[in-house]
Each structure stands twice: as C-alpha cells, then as structure tokens.
Design a protein around this motif. Structure first.
Motif, short mmCIF file in Angstrom:
data_model
loop_
_atom_site.label_atom_id
_atom_site.label_comp_id
_atom_site.label_asym_id
_atom_site.label_seq_id
_atom_site.Cartn_x
_atom_site.Cartn_y
_atom_site.Cartn_z
N GLY A 1 0.79 -1.22 0.00
CA GLY A 1 0.00 0.00 0.00
C GLY A 1 0.82 1.27 0.00
N ARG A 2 2.09 1.19 -0.43
CA ARG A 2 2.93 2.37 -0.52
C ARG A 2 3.48 2.50 -1.93
NH1 ARG A 2 4.81 0.52 4.49
NH2 ARG A 2 6.60 -0.47 3.48
N LYS A 3 3.47 3.71 -2.46
CA LYS A 3 4.09 4.00 -3.74
C LYS A 3 5.52 4.48 -3.51
CE LYS A 3 1.01 7.06 -4.46
NZ LYS A 3 0.22 8.18 -5.05
N ALA B 1 10.72 -4.39 -1.67
CA ALA B 1 9.69 -4.83 -0.73
C ALA B 1 9.03 -3.65 -0.04
CB ALA B 1 10.31 -5.78 0.31
N ALA B 2 9.72 -2.51 0.01
CA ALA B 2 9.23 -1.35 0.77
C ALA B 2 8.09 -0.62 0.08
CB ALA B 2 10.37 -0.39 1.04
N PHE B 3 7.92 -0.81 -1.24
CA PHE B 3 6.85 -0.11 -1.95
C PHE B 3 6.34 -0.97 -3.08
CE2 PHE B 3 10.99 1.48 -3.52
CZ PHE B 3 10.93 1.05 -4.84
N ASP B 4 5.20 -0.59 -3.63
CA ASP B 4 4.58 -1.32 -4.74
C ASP B 4 4.90 -0.61 -6.05
OD1 ASP B 4 3.37 -2.93 -2.78
OD2 ASP B 4 1.61 -1.61 -2.69
N GLY B 5 5.04 -1.39 -7.12
CA GLY B 5 5.25 -0.82 -8.43
C GLY B 5 6.71 -0.56 -8.75
N ASP B 6 6.92 0.15 -9.86
CA ASP B 6 8.26 0.41 -10.39
C ASP B 6 8.82 1.74 -9.92
OD1 ASP B 6 7.37 -1.03 -13.57
OD2 ASP B 6 8.54 -1.94 -11.97
N LEU B 7 10.14 1.79 -9.78
CA LEU B 7 10.86 3.03 -9.54
C LEU B 7 11.85 3.21 -10.67
CD1 LEU B 7 11.50 5.44 -7.66
CD2 LEU B 7 13.20 3.97 -6.55
N PHE B 8 11.81 4.37 -11.31
CA PHE B 8 12.68 4.64 -12.46
C PHE B 8 14.13 4.82 -12.02
CE2 PHE B 8 14.62 7.64 -15.51
CZ PHE B 8 14.43 6.93 -16.69
N VAL B 9 15.06 4.29 -12.84
CA VAL B 9 16.48 4.44 -12.57
C VAL B 9 17.18 4.84 -13.86
CG1 VAL B 9 16.82 1.96 -12.94
CG2 VAL B 9 18.60 3.27 -11.80
#
Length: 271
Positions: free
Chosen positions: A166-168, A194-202
């Motif tokens: 439940g965290r972005k 594991a700390a957030f849902d979805g993708d993070l751009f790099v």
C-alpha cells in the motif's frame, strides 16, 4: 480487476520541441493490478525512437506530460477497455503484475497465484519470493506483486513475489532501500523493492559504480541484480532512484584510518 499499479516512470530525457535535435525517450512503467485488499506491510538512446528492452521489445513511450501510453502511441484507456486474459503468462513477461495468492504451502515450498490477465494459475517456489519477504506468511486471496519468467524447462512461473504494502515510491522519498533491477536498457530501467509497490525509475547517471564495475559496452545493471538506493525527487519533480550502489559495502568501522572519496546524500543545518 483494473489496470493500475506502478506510477508512471519518469523519463530522464524528454522529447524536444519540433525542429530541435531528437532526444532519448523513456518508457512508461506499467503494472497490471488485481483489485484486492491491501495486506499489512511485511516490513522491510539517443534518437527519436523508444529504446528497446534487453530482449528486443520496444518499451512504450512517455510523453512530456507523464501520461502512460500504449505501444501504439494511444493514451491508456483509449484502446477500448482492458484486454482479455492471455493463454500464456509469458506474454506478460515485460510487465510488473499484481494478482492474488490462490494457494501457498510453505512446507512444500510451492504456491500459486492468479490474475485476470492470464488464464489459470501460475506457480512459484519459495526461493522466488523476494528475499526481504522470505519469512512472510502469505494468505489465500492476499494481493501480491510479481514478475513472470520462464524456468529451466521454458515453463512460466512467478518470481520476485512480494505482498502488496500500500505504498508508492513517492511515499518513500528521503529513505534508503534495498531492491532489485527488473529491467534495464542502455541508460535507464526500473527497480522494485519490498518497501513499496510498483516500479521506480532508474537512470545510469545516478549509479555510483566502482572502477572495476565500469565495463565498456556492457549495461551497468542486469535484471535481478540487488541494489541499494535513495528514493528522491529529480529536478523535474519526479520520483526516481539515486545514489545507487550495486554491491554490499563494508561497514564504516572497516574504513577507520583511511581517506575515502564519496558523495553527500543529505545535509540539513549543521549536520
């Protein structure tokens, strides 16, 4: 179930105005979500065309306003509703998926997930659960996030599986986390954690590479690689990964008496 999930991945380079030299185009991160209750946290290329993925499939472009677009160039939602389920889950291997646990027996080391995006169930092994969630007790019908890959026999299975928290990524700005590379092209890619849902751009400009890690002609990151990173906001107000390291670093006490070269991660007032 609806299409939802990962927030639109930012582009490091935005297409220029008409008449200006073409610039690199970054993709939109897409996560295909199943509507399910959110469980508790487990704790912790240059040119005008979109670059292709590591397997040669072009990633969908992202316009300057950040709206996700389909590979055809239309905005999401303009193509006439969600597609039906695919017969082979491997057709979704380039996406981060969300679904639910249909069965999990820790003693056997096997479980199954389902989603409206593919037919039937998809198996997974305990070893394919994200490392930070190995001791998490999954429940039937619990919402989870995962990738699809082929096993040694070419059969599809779920990997990098974790419960939805439940965290972005934008909810974790200012924090440092451990995560895993989902995809990486020539200069950009996506991370999951594991700390957030979805993708993070790099973007590769935000990598802190040791000299021995710099190899000409080789991508600096590979799919499945563990990394540590800060969740930060770039100069255009977009959530991205920064200060990315690709190896387990020694403890500070291991460097006593030595002079080091480094980077300021944060500074406020007098400290």
């Amino acid at each position: 179930m609806e299409m939802a999930g990962a927030e639109a991945a930012p582009a490091q380079d935005v297409p220029s105005e008409a008449g200006a030299p073409p610039a690199e185009v970054a993709p939109a991160a897409v996560s295909l979500a199943a509507a399910a209750p959110t469980p508790g946290s487990p704790g912790p290329g240059p040119g005008g065309e979109a670059p292709t993925s590591l397997v040669g499939t072009p990633m969908p472009p992202m316009p300057a306003n950040g709206e996700a677009m389909s590979p055809s160039g239309k905005k999401k939602g303009e193509e006439g509703g969600p597609p039906g389920p695919v017969a082979n889950p491997l057709a979704l291997r380039h996406e981060r998926l969300q679904g639910t646990i249909s069965k999990y027996v820790p003693t056997s080391g096997w479980g199954f997930v389902r989603s409206h995006l593919f037919e039937g169930e998809l198996g997974f092994k305990s070893e394919n659960i994200m490392a930070e969630c190995q001791n998490y007790e999954f429940r039937e019908n619990e919402a989870v996030e995962f990738d699809v890959q082929s096993d040694e026999r070419g059969r599809p299975h779920a990997v990098a599986l974790k419960p939805m928290v439940g965290r972005k990524p934008s909810d974790c700005i200012g924090q440092r986390h451990r995560g895993y590379v989902r995809r990486f092209a020539d200069r950009w890619g996506f991370l999951n954690a594991a700390a957030f849902d979805g993708d993070l751009f790099v973007h590769r400009d935000n990598l802190l590479l040791a000299p021995e890690q710099m190899q000409d002609g080789q991508p600096p990151l590979r799919a499945g690689q563990a990394v540590e990173f800060d969740v930060a906001v770039d100069d255009r107000g977009r959530t991205v990964a920064k200060q990315i390291t690709t190896s387990a670093l020694p403890r500070p006490c291991d460097w006593v008496g030595r002079r080091l070269h480094g980077y300021i991660r944060s500074f406020q007032g007098a400290w």
